[in-house]
Design an enzyme around this catalytic site. Structure first.
Site, PDB file in Angstrom:
ATOM      1  N   GLU A 245      52.617   5.229 -11.682  1.00  0.00           N
ATOM      2  CA  GLU A 245      52.252   5.692 -10.337  1.00  0.00           C
ATOM      3  C   GLU A 245      53.148   6.881 -10.004  1.00  0.00           C
ATOM      4  OE1 GLU A 245      49.858   4.694  -8.488  1.00  0.00           O
ATOM      5  OE2 GLU A 245      49.259   2.801  -9.425  1.00  0.00           O
TER       6      GLU A 245
ATOM      7  N   HIS B 144      40.770   6.277 -11.645  1.00  0.00           N
ATOM      8  CA  HIS B 144      40.336   6.385 -10.249  1.00  0.00           C
ATOM      9  C   HIS B 144      40.064   7.864  -9.970  1.00  0.00           C
ATOM     10  CE1 HIS B 144      42.687   2.470  -9.867  1.00  0.00           C
ATOM     11  NE2 HIS B 144      41.403   2.184  -9.767  1.00  0.00           N
TER      12      HIS B 144
ATOM     13  N   HIS C  28      48.342   7.331 -12.728  1.00  0.00           N
ATOM     14  CA  HIS C  28      47.680   7.134 -11.427  1.00  0.00           C
ATOM     15  C   HIS C  28      48.486   7.779 -10.302  1.00  0.00           C
ATOM     16  CE1 HIS C  28      44.801   3.716 -12.421  1.00  0.00           C
ATOM     17  NE2 HIS C  28      45.512   3.834 -13.534  1.00  0.00           N
TER      18      HIS C  28
ATOM     19  N   GLU D 270      42.339  10.464  -7.944  1.00  0.00           N
ATOM     20  CA  GLU D 270      43.774  10.576  -8.268  1.00  0.00           C
ATOM     21  C   GLU D 270      43.961  11.792  -9.171  1.00  0.00           C
ATOM     22  OE1 GLU D 270      44.944   6.683  -9.648  1.00  0.00           O
ATOM     23  OE2 GLU D 270      44.284   5.741  -7.780  1.00  0.00           O
TER      24      GLU D 270
END
Ligand SMILES: O=C(O)CCC(=O)N[C@@H](CCC(=O)O)C(=O)O
Ligand SMILES: [Zn+2]
Length: 336
Positions: A215, A59, A151, A62
């Site tokens: 994450e 992404h 991420h 990010e």
């Protein structure tokens, strides 16, 4: 520093390096493979048999994980970090990284495990290329395979750093790998219980790697990531790269919280409504009986599970995609 250590600069500029292969003073070979893709190989005598895939920027907005990989690469190119593992560095979606957006036309992380074949456009092509790069990297026999896909999230989170562990029929989740994640600063892990179309699921399912989506905090632009503390992960990655991880006899999970998926909330139509405040944090608890979402044909998502929490709520996804995951606490009894 060797020019190939500047993979991020090259990627941001959309440029190919003049020399595709370079050797560090330590005899480490760096090889540019394609846009945002660089392989690092230790000298044969130092190789400890680990193949490590580190991806970020699947992404484009990010940036903390991209900056982390950039620092590791600089250290390797300068000879300050001396790899014993073979490593593949991947910046997932260069076009979106240049724009600072999650994606350009479609989310690359919904195009793996065959999905790119049913689609078209630059992101479908990139997902296909990422699969090919990963498959080729993980094609050597008798080596350990590890993949961390890094991420940051759209929203804040009650649990700042956590991992998602893919699922495959007949394969058990590894306690040893969870202990490693705990030591790397992860506070929780979501144990998946069905196949998925994200990058880590592809490398877990099709390439036999131990794979995780990590994450690390909230997504922010380049240079604004002081609030994302990746120091424990960075230390652990350096140890993994140099083969200096502390020995542990028992796989201590040390307070790591485990969750499993109760339900994925799929958005079926433009009538989809998610009844949550816009600023709700990941891991927020939802009471039994709460009407979470509504969709076409009187579809209603009502909370039935005790201790349910929501992660990744996002009513703006395209129809047919995941608009949130309902999770519940689980135990470590099924770990290998
Ligand atoms: O903050 C969000 O809503 C999404 C954050 C994010 O990009 N998460 C990954 C998780 C991938 C997985 O399910 O393993 C994603 O949604 O692609
Ligand atoms: Zn992401």
């Amino acid at each position: 520093m060797l020019a190939l250590g500047k993979l991020l600069e090259l990627t941001l500029a959309g440029r190919e390096p003049a020399e595709k292969t370079q050797l560090t003073v330590e005899g480490v070979r760096m090889r540019w493979l394609s846009e945002g893709a660089l392989e690092v190989r230790p000298p044969e005598a130092r190789d400890n048999g680990l193949d490590l895939l580190l991806s970020a920027g699947i992404h484009g907005n990010e940036t903390a994980p991209i900056e982390l990989l950039d620092r590791l690469l600089h250290d390797i190119a300068r000879g300050d970090l001396k790899p014993r593992a073979r490593i593949l560095f991947l910046f997932g979606n260069p076009e979106a990284i240049r724009k600072g957006d999650r994606f350009v036309e479609q989310d690359v992380n919904r195009l793996f495990n065959g999905r790119h074949e049913q689609s078209s456009g630059s992101e479908a092509l990139r997902a296909c290329e990422l699969e090919r790069l990963a498959a080729s990297f993980f094609s050597l026999p008798d080596r350990q395979r590890l993949h961390y896909d890094l991420h940051t999230a759209i929203r804040g989170s009650k649990i700042e750093q956590f991992a998602l562990y893919p699922w495959k029929e007949g394969r058990q989740h590894s306690r040893q790998e969870l202990a490693r994640l705990r030591a790397a600063g992860m506070e929780a892990v979501l144990l998946q219980n069905k196949p998925s179309i994200v990058f880590s699921s592809y490398t877990y399912d099709k390439l036999g790697a131990e794979s995780f989506t990590l994450e690390l905090g909230k997504a922010r632009p380049f240079g604004q990531n002081a609030g994302v503390n990746v120091s424990l992960l960075e230390t652990r990655l350096k140890q993994i790269i140099e083969g200096t991880e502390p020995e542990s006899t028992e796989a201590a999970l040390d307070g790591l919280q485990l969750y499993s998926v109760a339900r994925e909330i799929i958005k079926h139509s433009d009538s989809f409504r998610l009844n949550l405040p816009a600023d709700i944090e990941n891991f927020s608890e939802l009471d039994v009986g709460y009407l979470l979402a509504e969709d076409i044909a009187n579809t209603r998502w009502i909370i039935e599970e005790e201790g349910a929490r929501i992660i990744f709520p996002n009513p703006k996804v395209k129809n047919g995609l995941r608009a949130g995951i309902l999770i519940v606490p689980t135990t470590d009894e099924n770990l290998a």
